[in-house]
Design a protein around this motif. Structure first.
Motif, PDB file in Angstrom:
ATOM      1  N   ASN A 322       0.822  -1.218   0.000  1.00  0.00           N
ATOM      2  CA  ASN A 322       0.000   0.000   0.000  1.00  0.00           C
ATOM      3  C   ASN A 322       0.848   1.257   0.000  1.00  0.00           C
ATOM      4  O   ASN A 322       0.494   2.258  -0.630  1.00  0.00           O
ATOM      5  N   ASP A 323       1.971   1.218   0.693  1.00  0.00           N
ATOM      6  CA  ASP A 323       2.857   2.388   0.710  1.00  0.00           C
ATOM      7  C   ASP A 323       3.469   2.615  -0.668  1.00  0.00           C
ATOM      8  O   ASP A 323       3.606   3.765  -1.101  1.00  0.00           O
ATOM      9  N   ARG A 326       0.733   4.198  -2.760  1.00  0.00           N
ATOM     10  CA  ARG A 326       0.531   5.607  -2.371  1.00  0.00           C
ATOM     11  C   ARG A 326       1.655   6.490  -2.902  1.00  0.00           C
ATOM     12  O   ARG A 326       1.405   7.588  -3.435  1.00  0.00           O
ATOM     13  N   LEU A 338      -3.599   6.819   3.250  1.00  0.00           N
ATOM     14  CA  LEU A 338      -3.898   5.436   3.599  1.00  0.00           C
ATOM     15  C   LEU A 338      -5.007   5.389   4.641  1.00  0.00           C
ATOM     16  O   LEU A 338      -5.120   6.276   5.487  1.00  0.00           O
ATOM     17  N   GLU A 339      -5.838   4.358   4.561  1.00  0.00           N
ATOM     18  CA  GLU A 339      -6.952   4.133   5.487  1.00  0.00           C
ATOM     19  C   GLU A 339      -7.766   5.418   5.709  1.00  0.00           C
ATOM     20  O   GLU A 339      -7.815   5.970   6.807  1.00  0.00           O
ATOM     21  N   ASP A 352      -7.884   0.464   1.893  1.00  0.00           N
ATOM     22  CA  ASP A 352      -6.471   0.739   2.195  1.00  0.00           C
ATOM     23  C   ASP A 352      -6.040   2.149   1.843  1.00  0.00           C
ATOM     24  O   ASP A 352      -5.154   2.708   2.499  1.00  0.00           O
ATOM     25  N   GLY A 353      -6.610   2.736   0.792  1.00  0.00           N
ATOM     26  CA  GLY A 353      -6.160   4.062   0.402  1.00  0.00           C
ATOM     27  C   GLY A 353      -7.116   4.775  -0.519  1.00  0.00           C
ATOM     28  O   GLY A 353      -8.024   4.153  -1.098  1.00  0.00           O
TER      29      GLY A 353
END
Length: 481
Positions: A322-323, A326, A338-339, A352-353
């Motif tokens: 996820n990072d 992003r 995120l979130e 998640d994003g």
């Protein structure tokens, strides 16, 4: 000679060679050699067993001694590779040593005719690879490892596999030039061993046809690689092995092997992680039988750790993927978080994003990533029928869970598998991001680098998951093969 000496020019006869060809009369040949020794003291006398030109043997008789001399260099190189990081060593083997270093010889000599020598060189490569990866490979695993990455291998080619395609492409590439040169001497010049090599290629497998472009080595090599891959699939011991072979042959499954190993950009794998990842890809024994923390038995392949509910690498892998996504959005000037708050489902779970500005059609993009185990019992039947089936099913499940967001947002389920395949939604988002990354950075490889980071994160998560099943109070090396 005296006239040359007067102006400072001298011939170093010790660097000169003499080869007497087509001399059936031994006395005549000896007479010629003696006359040259008188005119040129210390001149080197060569025969068919020692004659080389531009670093390549001229006659088949000189190939065995040439190869034997190179075997010593192979062994010295192997010892040096063990002194550096295994990931770097793997990269060097693949792109710099052994087959890459032998390319000129493979293209300029009929080395394919010397099967025993080729197998001897292959054995050195296999032992070197096993030492670098700390991985015991059986013949089946070595066969897979020697395939190109696009066919599920490690890209460490066998000399016996490359020799024939290399020679065939070379002789066809130079055929016109050779004819132009030799036509002044011979009426119908023929390249030695060309017809024999073509017959040997046709006999390598059923229904083989000559490539359209005879001068391209890849076109000679590709049918043989496909043949080997199909043989591995057809002889798979069970559906788990078939699912693994199908999965690792997908394009995205090899992204991590294409990444440059660099600690500065986070693409360098440590020795243990690389060893576990390559064993998982090749299907060889990874750990001793033991009991996981969840109470389940773990076999020698360690696959249980990939789907265990208490998997040690699941959370870190999910966070890293996820990072990376992003960061890719931010790089293309699309802020993302995120979130995100306010998008929770009825059960309180959030995606998640989300992009903070519209992505397309005036709507923000929301994504939720998931990494499912290719070899999990619940996915095994589908995975053995088609690569990426588990990731596709996971994406469908994600879309069903977040169906309420689809009206106001662009929802993307980013599904990937432990053995590498991506789902169709993940591929679609990757293509969109890749195009923008290239436009923004001006780097044509920017999109590939993004995919490689995702693949590296999956491999690190796999290694952590498998190693995380080992007893906490034990010496991990004791359980590793």
């Amino acid at each position: 000679m005296d006239k040359f000496s007067n102006i400072g020019l001298e011939v170093n006869f010790s660097k000169c060679e003499l080869f007497v060809s087509n001399s059936k009369n031994v006395n005549e040949k000896n007479s010629i050699i003696e006359r040259f020794k008188t005119l040129a003291p210390n001149i080197k006398i060569s025969d068919k067993h020692s004659l080389h030109l531009l670093g390549s043997p001229i006659f088949p008789e000189s190939i065995p001694s040439f190869i034997e001399n190179n075997i010593h260099n192979f062994n010295e190189t192997s010892d040096r590779l063990l002194k550096i990081n295994s990931h770097m060593a793997l990269f060097i083997i693949r792109f710099c040593l052994f087959v890459p270093k032998f390319t000129y010889l493979l293209r300029s000599t009929p080395l394919w005719k010397f099967n025993e020598l080729c197998l001897k060189l292959d054995d050195i490569i296999m032992k070197t690879l096993s030492s670098v990866l700390n991985c015991h490979m059986n013949e089946r695993a070595w066969t897979q490892a020697s395939l190109p990455v696009r066919h599920g291998g490690l890209g460490i080619r066998k000399i016996s596999s490359v020799a024939l395609p290399a020679f065939l492409s070379s002789v066809h590439k130079t055929q016109n030039l050779t004819s132009d040169i030799l036509s002044k001497i011979f009426e119908e010049p023929q390249i030695t061993f060309m017809d024999e090599a073509k017959d040997a290629w046709l006999q390598a497998g059923p229904n083989l046809k000559f490539p359209v472009h005879l001068n391209l080595q890849k076109l000679w090599d590709e049918p043989l690689c496909i043949l080997v891959r199909h043989q591995l699939l057809d002889s798979a011991h069970d559906i788990a092995e078939r699912a693994r072979l199908l999965a690792v042959a997908e394009r995205e499954s090899g992204f991590w092997l294409q990444a440059y190993p660099s600690g500065n950009i986070g693409t360098l794998l440590d020795n243990l992680t690389l060893s576990v990842c390559t064993r998982l890809r090749l299907g060889v024994k990874t750990v001793e039988h033991h009991r996981c923390h969840c109470g389940a038995d773990v076999d020698v392949f360690g696959h249980h750790g990939l789907s265990c509910q208490r998997s040690a690498g699941r959370l870190s892998r999910h966070a890293t993927i996820n990072d990376v996504i992003r960061r890719a959005f931010v790089t293309v000037n699309v802020p993302a978080c995120l979130e995100p708050n306010g998008l929770a489902r009825d059960d309180g779970k959030r995606p998640d994003g989300m992009t903070l500005i519209p992505w397309k059609g005036g709507r923000m993009l929301v994504w939720d990533a998931t990494c499912v185990d290719t070899l999990a019992p619940s996915h095994l039947q589908a995975s053995s029928s088609g690569a990426g089936a588990a990731a596709t099913a996971a994406e469908n499940a994600k879309r069903h869970k977040y169906v309420s967001l689809c009206n106001n947002y662009i929802f993307v389920a980013f599904g990937v598998e432990t053995l590498g395949p991506w789902g169709p939604d993940a591929w679609q988002l990757y293509k969109q991001l890749s195009t923008r990354l290239v436009d923004v950075s001006g780097d044509p490889g920017a999109g590939t680098h993004f995919a490689q980071r995702i693949a590296i994160a999956i491999q690190r998560g796999n290694a952590a998951s498998i190693l995380g099943t080992l007893p906490k109070d034990s010496d991990g090396d004791h359980f590793l093969w």
